[in-house]
Design a protein around this motif. Sequence first.
Motif, PDB file in Angstrom:
ATOM      1  N   GLU A  13      37.707 -24.564  39.413  1.00 28.58           N
ATOM      2  CA  GLU A  13      38.936 -25.178  38.871  1.00 28.58           C
ATOM      3  C   GLU A  13      39.885 -24.109  38.331  1.00 28.58           C
ATOM      4  OE1 GLU A  13      39.088 -28.674  36.452  1.00 28.58           O
ATOM      5  OE2 GLU A  13      37.215 -29.434  37.319  1.00 28.58           O
ATOM      6  N   TYR A  14      39.301 -23.122  37.671  1.00 28.04           N
ATOM      7  CA  TYR A  14      40.129 -22.001  37.191  1.00 28.04           C
ATOM      8  C   TYR A  14      40.780 -21.302  38.377  1.00 28.04           C
ATOM      9  CZ  TYR A  14      38.414 -22.106  32.340  1.00 28.04           C
ATOM     10  OH  TYR A  14      38.150 -22.454  31.044  1.00 28.04           O
ATOM     11  N   GLU A  15      39.970 -21.057  39.430  1.00 29.08           N
ATOM     12  CA  GLU A  15      40.487 -20.351  40.607  1.00 29.08           C
ATOM     13  C   GLU A  15      41.603 -21.145  41.283  1.00 29.08           C
ATOM     14  OE1 GLU A  15      36.800 -19.713  42.622  1.00 29.08           O
ATOM     15  OE2 GLU A  15      36.433 -17.790  41.590  1.00 29.08           O
ATOM     16  N   ALA A  16      41.434 -22.491  41.327  1.00 29.75           N
ATOM     17  CA  ALA A  16      42.482 -23.325  41.949  1.00 29.75           C
ATOM     18  C   ALA A  16      43.797 -23.193  41.173  1.00 29.75           C
ATOM     19  CB  ALA A  16      42.033 -24.784  41.991  1.00 29.75           C
ATOM     20  N   HIS A  17      43.680 -23.171  39.844  1.00 29.98           N
ATOM     21  CA  HIS A  17      44.894 -23.032  39.021  1.00 29.98           C
ATOM     22  C   HIS A  17      45.564 -21.677  39.254  1.00 29.98           C
ATOM     23  CE1 HIS A  17      43.273 -26.437  36.745  1.00 29.98           C
ATOM     24  NE2 HIS A  17      44.435 -26.543  36.119  1.00 29.98           N
ATOM     25  N   ILE A  18      44.723 -20.628  39.330  1.00 30.09           N
ATOM     26  CA  ILE A  18      45.268 -19.265  39.397  1.00 30.09           C
ATOM     27  C   ILE A  18      45.725 -18.911  40.814  1.00 30.09           C
ATOM     28  CG2 ILE A  18      44.689 -16.805  39.146  1.00 30.09           C
ATOM     29  CD1 ILE A  18      42.736 -17.735  36.884  1.00 30.09           C
ATOM     30  N   ASN A  19      44.833 -19.163  41.790  1.00 29.05           N
ATOM     31  CA  ASN A  19      45.131 -18.699  43.144  1.00 29.05           C
ATOM     32  C   ASN A  19      46.007 -19.671  43.936  1.00 29.05           C
ATOM     33  OD1 ASN A  19      43.478 -16.557  42.474  1.00 29.05           O
ATOM     34  ND2 ASN A  19      41.653 -17.515  43.383  1.00 29.05           N
ATOM     35  N   ASP A  20      45.690 -20.967  43.836  1.00 24.09           N
ATOM     36  CA  ASP A  20      46.422 -21.946  44.642  1.00 24.09           C
ATOM     37  C   ASP A  20      47.531 -22.639  43.855  1.00 24.09           C
ATOM     38  OD1 ASP A  20      44.326 -21.279  46.309  1.00 24.09           O
ATOM     39  OD2 ASP A  20      43.140 -23.046  45.734  1.00 24.09           O
ATOM     40  N   LYS A  21      47.603 -22.346  42.560  1.00 26.81           N
ATOM     41  CA  LYS A  21      48.575 -23.008  41.673  1.00 26.81           C
ATOM     42  C   LYS A  21      48.452 -24.527  41.769  1.00 26.81           C
ATOM     43  CE  LYS A  21      50.205 -18.878  40.848  1.00 26.81           C
ATOM     44  NZ  LYS A  21      49.476 -18.188  39.777  1.00 26.81           N
ATOM     45  N   LYS A  22      47.203 -24.975  41.781  1.00 28.85           N
ATOM     46  CA  LYS A  22      46.937 -26.416  41.863  1.00 28.85           C
ATOM     47  C   LYS A  22      45.979 -26.809  40.743  1.00 28.85           C
ATOM     48  CE  LYS A  22      48.398 -27.820  46.201  1.00 28.85           C
ATOM     49  NZ  LYS A  22      49.831 -27.900  45.993  1.00 28.85           N
ATOM     50  N   CYS A  23      46.195 -28.013  40.201  1.00 25.27           N
ATOM     51  CA  CYS A  23      45.250 -28.551  39.229  1.00 25.27           C
ATOM     52  C   CYS A  23      44.462 -29.650  39.932  1.00 25.27           C
ATOM     53  CB  CYS A  23      45.993 -29.119  38.019  1.00 25.27           C
ATOM     54  SG  CYS A  23      44.908 -29.992  36.884  1.00 25.27           S
ATOM     55  N   PRO A  24      43.185 -29.407  40.261  1.00 26.66           N
ATOM     56  CA  PRO A  24      42.420 -30.385  41.045  1.00 26.66           C
ATOM     57  C   PRO A  24      42.329 -31.755  40.372  1.00 26.66           C
ATOM     58  CG  PRO A  24      41.246 -28.285  40.927  1.00 26.66           C
ATOM     59  CD  PRO A  24      42.399 -28.192  39.980  1.00 26.66           C
ATOM     60  N   ALA A  25      42.337 -31.783  39.045  1.00 28.09           N
ATOM     61  CA  ALA A  25      42.242 -33.079  38.352  1.00 28.09           C
ATOM     62  C   ALA A  25      43.615 -33.725  38.164  1.00 28.09           C
ATOM     63  CB  ALA A  25      41.558 -32.898  37.010  1.00 28.09           C
ATOM     64  N   LYS A  26      44.633 -33.024  38.607  1.00 26.82           N
ATOM     65  CA  LYS A  26      46.022 -33.515  38.507  1.00 26.82           C
ATOM     66  C   LYS A  26      46.437 -33.834  37.063  1.00 26.82           C
ATOM     67  CE  LYS A  26      45.860 -35.146  43.197  1.00 26.82           C
ATOM     68  NZ  LYS A  26      45.781 -36.275  44.116  1.00 26.82           N
ATOM     69  N   GLN A  27      46.133 -32.923  36.176  1.00 30.15           N
ATOM     70  CA  GLN A  27      46.467 -33.115  34.764  1.00 30.15           C
ATOM     71  C   GLN A  27      47.508 -32.109  34.268  1.00 30.15           C
ATOM     72  OE1 GLN A  27      45.447 -35.572  32.654  1.00 30.15           O
ATOM     73  NE2 GLN A  27      44.483 -36.482  34.461  1.00 30.15           N
ATOM     74  N   CYS A  28      47.504 -30.920  34.869  1.00 34.78           N
ATOM     75  CA  CYS A  28      48.394 -29.874  34.363  1.00 34.78           C
ATOM     76  C   CYS A  28      49.781 -30.053  34.989  1.00 34.78           C
ATOM     77  CB  CYS A  28      47.827 -28.489  34.681  1.00 34.78           C
ATOM     78  SG  CYS A  28      46.265 -28.218  33.852  1.00 34.78           S
ATOM     79  N   LYS A  29      50.674 -30.579  34.193  1.00 38.57           N
ATOM     80  CA  LYS A  29      51.987 -30.999  34.678  1.00 38.57           C
ATOM     81  C   LYS A  29      52.733 -29.943  35.490  1.00 38.57           C
ATOM     82  CE  LYS A  29      53.558 -34.733  31.818  1.00 38.57           C
ATOM     83  NZ  LYS A  29      54.430 -35.148  30.739  1.00 38.57           N
ATOM     84  N   ALA A  30      52.694 -28.728  34.993  1.00 41.22           N
ATOM     85  CA  ALA A  30      53.474 -27.673  35.646  1.00 41.22           C
ATOM     86  C   ALA A  30      53.029 -27.439  37.084  1.00 41.22           C
ATOM     87  CB  ALA A  30      53.364 -26.387  34.850  1.00 41.22           C
ATOM     88  N   LEU A  31      51.794 -27.848  37.399  1.00 42.87           N
ATOM     89  CA  LEU A  31      51.266 -27.578  38.738  1.00 42.87           C
ATOM     90  C   LEU A  31      51.391 -28.778  39.672  1.00 42.87           C
ATOM     91  CD1 LEU A  31      48.060 -25.634  37.710  1.00 42.87           C
ATOM     92  CD2 LEU A  31      50.254 -24.723  38.398  1.00 42.87           C
ATOM     93  N   LEU A  32      52.015 -29.841  39.205  1.00 39.06           N
ATOM     94  CA  LEU A  32      52.096 -31.035  40.037  1.00 39.06           C
ATOM     95  C   LEU A  32      53.431 -31.112  40.764  1.00 39.06           C
ATOM     96  CD1 LEU A  32      50.666 -33.712  37.569  1.00 39.06           C
ATOM     97  CD2 LEU A  32      49.432 -32.322  39.227  1.00 39.06           C
ATOM     98  N   THR A  33      53.415 -31.727  41.954  1.00 40.14           N
ATOM     99  CA  THR A  33      54.657 -31.992  42.665  1.00 40.14           C
ATOM    100  C   THR A  33      54.660 -33.472  43.057  1.00 40.14           C
ATOM    101  OG1 THR A  33      54.238 -29.863  43.680  1.00 40.14           O
ATOM    102  CG2 THR A  33      56.169 -31.053  44.451  1.00 40.14           C
ATOM    103  N   TYR A  34      55.697 -34.170  42.692  1.00 40.84           N
ATOM    104  CA  TYR A  34      55.830 -35.580  43.058  1.00 40.84           C
ATOM    105  C   TYR A  34      56.721 -35.676  44.287  1.00 40.84           C
ATOM    106  CZ  TYR A  34      53.670 -37.163  38.717  1.00 40.84           C
ATOM    107  OH  TYR A  34      52.783 -37.408  37.710  1.00 40.84           O
ATOM    108  N   THR A  35      56.254 -36.422  45.272  1.00 36.48           N
ATOM    109  CA  THR A  35      57.081 -36.622  46.473  1.00 36.48           C
ATOM    110  C   THR A  35      57.062 -38.091  46.882  1.00 36.48           C
ATOM    111  OG1 THR A  35      55.142 -35.925  47.734  1.00 36.48           O
ATOM    112  CG2 THR A  35      56.906 -34.316  47.535  1.00 36.48           C
ATOM    113  N   ILE A  36      58.090 -38.472  47.626  1.00 37.30           N
ATOM    114  CA  ILE A  36      58.156 -39.858  48.112  1.00 37.30           C
ATOM    115  C   ILE A  36      57.969 -39.855  49.629  1.00 37.30           C
ATOM    116  CG2 ILE A  36      59.631 -41.897  48.383  1.00 37.30           C
ATOM    117  CD1 ILE A  36      60.978 -41.088  45.728  1.00 37.30           C
ATOM    118  N   ASP A  37      57.018 -40.670  50.064  1.00 36.03           N
ATOM    119  CA  ASP A  37      56.746 -40.782  51.499  1.00 36.03           C
ATOM    120  C   ASP A  37      57.824 -41.688  52.114  1.00 36.03           C
ATOM    121  OD1 ASP A  37      55.839 -41.310  54.002  1.00 36.03           O
ATOM    122  OD2 ASP A  37      53.768 -41.790  53.401  1.00 36.03           O
ATOM    123  N   PRO A  38      58.695 -41.130  52.979  1.00 36.87           N
ATOM    124  CA  PRO A  38      59.808 -41.945  53.528  1.00 36.87           C
ATOM    125  C   PRO A  38      59.309 -43.106  54.381  1.00 36.87           C
ATOM    126  CG  PRO A  38      59.726 -39.753  54.548  1.00 36.87           C
ATOM    127  CD  PRO A  38      58.710 -39.752  53.466  1.00 36.87           C
TER     128      PRO A  38
END
Lengths: 584, 315
Positions: free
Chosen positions: A508-533
């Motif tokens: 989980e640490y590695e995902a945050h650092i290397n992939d800039k992703k929060c696997p649990a979808k809790q860290c706001k700065a790492l989230l992206t919201y999109t709308i499926d057209p």
Amino acid sequence: MKLIVGQGSCGIAAGASKAYKILEEEIKNSGANIKLGSTGCIGMCYLEPIVDFIDDDGKKTTFVKVDEEIAKQIVKDIVASKVDSNENVISDEDKEALAKQKRISLRNCGIIDPENIDEYIESGGYKAIERCIKEMTPEEVIEEVKVSGLRGRGGAGFPTWFKFNAARQSPGTEKYLVCNADEGDPGAFMDRSVLEGDPHALIEGMIIAGYAIGASEGIIYVRAEYPLAIKRLNIAMAQAEERGYLNKDLFGEGKFKFSLRIKAGAGAFVCGEETALLESLEGNRGTPRPKPPFPAQKGYWGKPTNINNVETFANVPFILANGGDAFAAVGTEDSKGTKVFALAGKIKKGGLVEVPMGMTIREIIFGIGGGIAEDKGFKAVQMGGPSGGCIPAEFLDIPVDYASITKTGAIMGSGGMVVMDETTCMVDMAKFFLDFTCKESCGKCTPCREGTKRMLEMLEKITEGKGEPGDIEKLEELGKFINSASLCGLGQTASNPVLTTIRYFRDEYEAHINDKKCPAKQCKALLTYTIDPEKCTGCTICARNCPVEAITGTLKEPHKINPDICIKCGKCYEVCRFGAVSVE
Amino acid sequence: MRYVTLTIDGKKAVVPASYTILQAAEEVGIEIPALCYDPDLEIVGACRLCLVEIEGNPKLHTSCSMAVTDGMVVHTESEKVVHARKMVLQLLLDNHPNDCLTCQKAGECLLQKYAYMYDVKFREHDGAYKPEYTDTSSPYILKDEAKCILCHKCVRICEQVADRQVLTFANRGFETKVAFDADMSIEESSCVSCNRCVTICPVGALLDKRLMGKTRIWDGEVTEFKCKSCEYGCDFEVLSKNGKNVAVRAKSPGEGRPLCLKGRLTSEFLNLDDPETPYIKEDGKFIEASWEKALEIEGILDKLDKMDSKDAEQC
């Protein structure tokens, strides 16, 4: 016939005082001969307010979640002799959760009236101290505690008899006994329950300990945030004095007299550390002293002092009344007796449980606690509060005993169990606990004062997506250093939540650092919201609910989120009825 | 007195049983670095620089607080110890201004000394620093909060004089700082400008303001002398540069030598070629004063004047 309302802090918070008033009125109006009483917390906080009904044959019926309507209904049902038909009678499943427990230190909590000494005496109270004074020498008392195998319930698990003995053997005639009731771990309320539900058990335990070590004065250091506990302790102490248990020659034997007083703490977590507690008792800033010398050698005002926590003392009368063997018969080889745990976090049945040592974590969380809230997946449990560590699913079947818990990197601690489900981000969780210790650091020693701040800054960076390769190693190096070089127990354990989450959830640490992703979808700065057209119908509800106008689009056309404006509040995700908003 | 024998870095030491490891090490000529330790102050174990390794003990222990025991084997410079010391120093430097070039304390600063000794350097980072706050309200003491390493020495030395006890701590954790009374300015506080705190500060956080900018330790000569104001005879130094006495400063107060402002001003007046204007505190404000008033000799001078004129009349 009698109705007993659970009036611990948890019960009162859930509305027990209101229920009590309604019951009082309804009983009066009905003219029925029903007595009304109060008790402490039985531990099932998720079912509060709880009311027990005891009929003339002594049969008990428990009602749960008693609101105003239910309270009225209860009295009606009693008058009509049909209590079993009440919808709020406790379920068999909840009854079973209680039956699986073994209650020693909580033996009277939720059963007797904590403000009535007679109820404590009727349940066998103050018999143990009588036995000690009339039949035993202090050395024999210590031996009995040794036989019981009781270890300190405050966290470190030091053998209680050894501490008693060290204080007894320490030269000097002026000695002190201190009860550490400065319970401060987030999510922990074991001691509060004893203080509010059975204060005489603590008082009797302290008198026995005072006799054993040769201390004629005891002090209870209780956190000021426990006003109800302080109130009930004061009532109990006054009653104990009236009956001759305090400030008087006990049982007229001319052997021992014990006085007790309360000191309310001023709100510092570090004062739960015994030497900081002593400084605070002496009127100084609550900062720890170097050890050695230990309090048994140089404690309160430099005199030999023994410090134990509430749960430890509450076990002592049981041991002296029933024998050390009876206590030792419960639990495992190295961990005797029971342990109280406060179940909190993402658990169905949050509350207080007391179980025999050796029960598995799985049995506690799933067997008694009912499993994870909303039936989500179990991720980890934080044991020992901010000084402890997280235990992942692979260790669910280890027994709860001192050695097994320590092996995982967590600690038994004072009994906090914060359960985390699959939606918990472990980096964020570690950050929460470190933020707590960083704020509660007294600032005295360099590693804790400076080091925890730097660790917190690194975790903040990581959860904000600014982590860099090498950060994990830096956290580990700094964490291990702080643990090894800090002055007191707070600093020496401050990094544990970080070190254990790195140990078990490094990915989980590695995902945050290397992939800039929060696997649990809790860290706001790492989230992206999109709308499926494809899925978006252009209903505009998301755009209308967006607080920052980041969503654009015309009616009946697919909408779009502008990532530069989006503040990741999640509102669009919540309101979309077509599942068109996704978060990554 | 009971003696114990222990081994420190391979050297055998026979010392009284009441000694700490740090004292025992001193006895056999081993210097253990420490920032918060002072033989005349209560032990606090705060800086954690004096950590040592004791054989058979998994934890590192502060040598300032750990009592010696018979047969103890101590390592003061093992790899583990040196690593811990470097970490302590790095954490301190990470929260300390890189100002040694112009700092008055340069050359006498203990943090500078140990950072050099253990090859620990300032590094850039984007984390927090102590807020920069300099209290210039006193003409005698300058408090530079950004440089404070929270060694507790000033608070402890101030505490030793019962009717002073001005210095204390405020806040906690990373925000902890040394405060005068209830975090007042030095001028507003009950500080009597005795400079005890200044003499013991290991860094440039508490400075003798009348010395600043005049000379640094390597610039000139330092001569010790004893104050003649009263029977205590506190130790002072006069600092000279280019053959001129430019400043006077107090040395650490000894047993029964409390230091005071009057003694310090007397010493300045008697020793300096060009003494600066003295200030005294009246109603919580520092005001310029004449030397006669500052040294409290106005009455004496008046009397001498009167006696002189009487003598003149008689002649």
